[in-house]
Design a protein around this motif. Structure first.
Motif, PDB file in Angstrom:
ATOM      1  N   ARG A  89       0.795  -1.229   0.000  1.00 38.71           N
ATOM      2  CA  ARG A  89       0.000   0.000   0.000  1.00 38.71           C
ATOM      3  C   ARG A  89       0.828   1.280   0.000  1.00 38.71           C
ATOM      4  NH1 ARG A  89      -0.840   2.250   5.276  1.00 38.71           N
ATOM      5  NH2 ARG A  89      -2.842   3.142   4.659  1.00 38.71           N
ATOM      6  N   PRO A  92      -8.201  -5.231  -4.863  1.00 41.80           N
ATOM      7  CA  PRO A  92      -7.540  -5.716  -3.650  1.00 41.80           C
ATOM      8  C   PRO A  92      -7.112  -7.167  -3.811  1.00 41.80           C
ATOM      9  CG  PRO A  92      -9.527  -4.512  -3.103  1.00 41.80           C
ATOM     10  CD  PRO A  92      -9.539  -4.698  -4.590  1.00 41.80           C
ATOM     11  N   THR A 145      -2.452  -4.519  -3.300  1.00 42.52           N
ATOM     12  CA  THR A 145      -3.271  -4.383  -4.504  1.00 42.52           C
ATOM     13  C   THR A 145      -2.746  -5.333  -5.575  1.00 42.52           C
ATOM     14  OG1 THR A 145      -3.791  -2.077  -4.045  1.00 42.52           O
ATOM     15  CG2 THR A 145      -4.043  -2.817  -6.320  1.00 42.52           C
TER      16      THR A 145
END
Length: 454
Positions: free
Chosen positions: A218, A233, A245
């Motif tokens: 992230r 996600p 991700t």
């Protein structure tokens, strides 16, 4: 024979996180004693699938089997490693090229490893055996590479790793192999680093389209992605992995045997203000559903180490209660930032909170993340988790910047002791070394005070 697990849960970011298959072997599958040691041989990949040799044209690139030695007891210095590799099981199946640190004699070679590292440290010297299918070997033909090892401690103890093997099979198909990604260190928040992706088709069949998958922590944002890339996600069978991700990209390139796939435009990763230990896991696979011959080399890791800090802190409690009353002491952990912290690769907690119960009180309810200990930190032999004098609480495997974790302890006051104090100490998940990213260790300690003096 495989080496026993260390007991730590490994967190996988995705299929490409298993970029290298490892098999570790030794003489006995038992943990080393404090004053003993055990030698291991590690093989990567755990099996070899070789592209079929051409009868007339250029031959596929050889596949490399990396063998390395390690030992269990870091207190020992281990030297004079000798790895014996036997390829007699490859007769008519495959040909072998030996590295310089091996002395071949017929179908056996003795390979020298002057210094053997402790387990967990990357071996400074690997035995890289290159293997290629023999001309005339049919698809489905199989053989075996066997190996065993010895080494000596500087105190004269002889160590032995028992014989094991790697299976070898001849097959036909594509074989994408991703180029390694150099780590980026000393990166500042806001900076951008390149994430070049290229893959060679080492197989004997063309690749009809390439799928590139990124798993991005992230603290990074990818730029330069193709329009057809889709992000979401990440997740697995256990549920979503919130701080990661997943980005899928499909390309219609045809990669002939021996050819190379590269991205149509450069991809970069930009570091957020809260970045710290970041990573991009990259995986490639044939797009048309064809089975890749050696999927262990289909992944690469781009590690991005950011120059940043995360101020971890704990807070205790001050409570008043009469004898027989029960109160809740809310021990609080907070990451004051500016960086987030994660151990996504190992699955270890980002830290642990050691809580000592104040004198005169009994813990009647404790958080699930907390394990009971004796007063000196030893294992608690009680049949229930409550009632211990001390607890060690694991924090999550990742915490966001400014995130708070509350650990509520229900304490029954059995005897009123004025100013009874219990310690709250924040530390690393293992060992006693200071947290390297924490700039302010002074707020890593707090107290639970019961019935403070007026």
């Amino acid at each position: 024979m495989k080496k026993p697990s260390t007991g730590r849960r490994l967190a996988r970011l995705g299929a490409c996180a298993a970029a290298a298959g490892l098999v570790t072997v030794g003489a006995v599958a038992t943990p080393a004693l404090a004053d003993g040691d055990q030698l291991w041989v590690t093989a990567s990949p755990w099996q070899l699938v070789l592209p079929k040799a051409s009868d007339t044209g250029p031959q596929p690139a050889p596949t490399t089997l990396n063998l390395s030695l390690s030992h269990d007891n870091p207190a020992n210095q281990v030297v004079d490693g000798l790895l014996t590799v036997d390829v007699s099981g490859l007769a008519g199946i495959a040909e072998v090229t030996w590295p310089e640190n091996c002395a071949p004699a017929g179908t056996t070679a003795v390979c020298s490893v002057p210094e053997v590292p402790a387990t967990g440290n990357d071996s400074p010297l690997k035995v890289a055996v290159k293997v290629r299918a023999a001309v005339g070997a049919a698809v489905g033909a199989s053989g075996r590479i066997s190996y065993r090892a010895t080494a000596t401690t500087t105190t004269g103890e002889q160590l032995t790793a028992g014989e094991n093997w790697t299976d070898v099979r001849v097959a036909s198909g594509p074989d994408l192999s991703v180029a390694p990604l150099a780590p980026a260190t000393g990166v500042t928040p806001g900076a951008t680093v390149p994430v070049p992706v290229s893959a060679v088709n080492n197989g004997d069949r063309p690749v009809n389209g390439v799928r590139v998958t990124y798993y991005v922590t992230r603290g990074l944002t990818l730029g330069g992605l193709a329009p057809q890339c889709v992000g979401a996600p990440a997740g697995n069978d256990e549920g979503p992995i919130h701080p990661v991700t997943k980005v899928d990209c499909a390309y219609d390139d045809v990669v002939q045997p021996g050819g190379t796939f590269t991205l149509p435009s450069p991809v970069t990763a930009t570091v957020a203000a809260y970045g710290l230990q970041e990573r991009v896991d990259v995986g490639v696979q044939p797009l048309d559903g064809a089975e890749d011959l050696q999927p262990e080399d289909n992944g690469a890791l781009k590690a991005v180490t950011v120059t940043n800090t995360a101020d971890f802190a704990v807070r205790g409690a001050r409570l008043t209660a009469a004898a027989g009353e029960t109160v809740t002491a809310e021990v609080t952990f907070r990451n004051r930032g500016p960086a987030w912290v994660a151990n996504l690769g190992s699955g270890d907690p980002v830290g642990r909170v050691d809580v000592t119960v104040p004198r005169g009180a009994t813990a009647t309810a404790v958080p699930d993340a907390c394990e009971p200990r004796t007063a000196d930190g030893g294992w608690w032999e009680g049949e229930v988790r409550t009632g211990a004098p001390r607890y060690v609480c694991n924090l999550p495997i990742w915490v966001a910047e400014k995130q708070t974790v509350t650990l509520p302890f229900r304490l029954r006051v059995d005897t009123v002791v004025t100013g009874a104090k219990g310690a709250v100490v924040l530390g690393p998940p293992y060992g006693t070394e200071p947290l390297p990213f924490d700039p302010n260790p002074a707020n890593d300690r707090a107290r639970i005070v019961l019935n403070p003096a007026a």
